[in-house]
Design an enzyme around this catalytic site. Sequence first.
Site, PDB file in Angstrom:
ATOM      1  CG  ASN A  13      11.669   1.036 -13.678  1.00 25.41           C
ATOM      2  OD1 ASN A  13      12.531   0.192 -14.074  1.00 25.41           O
ATOM      3  ND2 ASN A  13      10.205   0.274 -13.409  1.00 25.41           N
ATOM      4  CD1 TRP A  14      14.291   3.564 -19.610  1.00 20.85           C
ATOM      5  CD2 TRP A  14      16.608   2.882 -19.940  1.00 20.85           C
ATOM      6  NE1 TRP A  14      15.029   4.659 -19.869  1.00 20.85           N
ATOM      7  CE2 TRP A  14      15.937   4.105 -20.715  1.00 20.85           C
ATOM      8  CE3 TRP A  14      17.194   1.565 -20.129  1.00 20.85           C
ATOM      9  CZ2 TRP A  14      16.932   4.719 -21.336  1.00 20.85           C
ATOM     10  CZ3 TRP A  14      18.338   2.250 -21.134  1.00 20.85           C
ATOM     11  CH2 TRP A  14      17.991   3.943 -21.720  1.00 20.85           C
ATOM     12  CE  LYS A  15       7.564  -0.607 -15.359  1.00 23.55           C
ATOM     13  NZ  LYS A  15       5.983  -0.908 -15.223  1.00 23.55           N
ATOM     14  CG  HIS A  98       8.786  -2.093  -9.828  1.00 21.64           C
ATOM     15  ND1 HIS A  98       7.894  -2.710 -10.469  1.00 21.64           N
ATOM     16  CD2 HIS A  98       8.526  -0.428  -9.948  1.00 21.64           C
ATOM     17  CE1 HIS A  98       6.937  -2.095 -11.210  1.00 21.64           C
ATOM     18  NE2 HIS A  98       6.989  -1.294 -10.915  1.00 21.64           N
ATOM     19  CD  GLU A 100       6.520  -3.760 -13.490  1.00 22.81           C
ATOM     20  OE1 GLU A 100       7.696  -4.219 -13.805  1.00 22.81           O
ATOM     21  OE2 GLU A 100       5.572  -3.283 -14.391  1.00 22.81           O
ATOM     22  CD  GLU A 170       6.050   2.756  -9.093  1.00 18.02           C
ATOM     23  OE1 GLU A 170       6.104   3.895 -10.043  1.00 18.02           O
ATOM     24  OE2 GLU A 170       6.790   1.623  -9.042  1.00 18.02           O
ATOM     25  N   GLY A 176       1.039   0.920 -15.715  1.00 18.12           N
ATOM     26  CA  GLY A 176       0.742   1.073 -16.979  1.00 18.12           C
ATOM     27  C   GLY A 176      -0.190   0.564 -17.760  1.00 18.12           C
ATOM     28  CB  SER A 216      -0.586   5.676 -15.831  1.00 17.74           C
ATOM     29  OG  SER A 216      -0.978   4.434 -16.389  1.00 17.74           O
TER      30      SER A 216
HETATM   31  P1  PGA Z   1       4.021   2.464 -15.783  1.00 16.64           P
HETATM   32  O1  PGA Z   1       5.290   2.280 -15.086  1.00 16.64           O
HETATM   33  O2  PGA Z   1       4.717   4.597 -14.947  1.00 16.64           O
HETATM   34  O3  PGA Z   1       4.063   2.828 -16.924  1.00 16.64           O
HETATM   35  O4  PGA Z   1       2.689   3.030 -15.690  1.00 16.64           O
HETATM   36  C1  PGA Z   1       5.520   2.640 -13.367  1.00 16.64           C
HETATM   37  C2  PGA Z   1       6.288   2.151 -12.715  1.00 16.64           C
HETATM   38  O5  PGA Z   1       6.459   0.044 -13.373  1.00 16.64           O
HETATM   39  O6  PGA Z   1       7.719   2.439 -11.865  1.00 16.64           O
END
Ligand code: PGA
Length: 254
Positions: A13-15, A98, A100, A170, A176, A216
């Site tokens: 997932n590149w965001k 997600h 976020e 998640e 993160g 992470s």
């Molecule tokens: P991360 O993000 O691997 O940087 O913790 C995972 C995600 O948000 O899907």
Amino acid sequence: MHDSKRPVVIVGNWKMYKTIEETNTYIQELSPMVKDSAAKVYLAVPFTAIQSAASQAQGTSIVIGAQNMNSAAEGAFTGEIAGKMLKDAGAQFVIVGHSERRRLFAETDAMINQKIKRGLADGLQVILCIGESKEQHLQDKTNEVLKAQLDGGLADITAEQFNSLMIAYEPVWAIGTQEAATPEVAEKAHAFCREWAVSHADADHAEKLVILYGGSVSPENAAPFLEQPDIDGLLVGGASLSAATFSQIVNCKR
Ligand code: PGA
């Protein structure tokens, strides 16, 4: 051990990272490194890079998708993207819900449910993200939160539609933060999700449902997650931004 009835799926997932040029370079770099992998490789790229990523990925084992979509088929929604546009650009899957998006863009389970229905109707495979916050985790409310997110997000989804779905557990506190869940903690949540799927759909569809862990994930910690019986793959954010690092995660079981 991971149940071989289900494929291993590793999703990047590149965001909000990477231009078209950076995307093309990445895929050229990644494809030879993962071509013999037993795992399926998915990349959720920014909207602007979907078309070129999909054409770069043609003839490789890499599957391209998106990170979000609108729940309407089309309409006067300035700045939004419809599922059929994603499909048209070459996306085969979409991530929905997600944390976020839930936290920063106020997405509710009801909105997420509408997006999932639309994504499936538009012929996309859908990855639904769920997970509890740190506070909920400390209060031992994980199962309660997961149940509410599954009940709400997957309301009215038929057993048949489970074939086009994946779930990503998640925990918000692990995203993160360099503070991944332990494989044992994640396994408990995954087993809970699979039980939920048995009751919502049926045992057969639940057994085939791919459930990913995210938060992470790194080349150092990836393999033990995949040893767990109900962890079928990984959703990787930060560590997916480098092709070399991501390929180590994809190949961690070899
Ligand atoms: P991360 O993000 O691997 O940087 O913790 C995972 C995600 O948000 O899907």
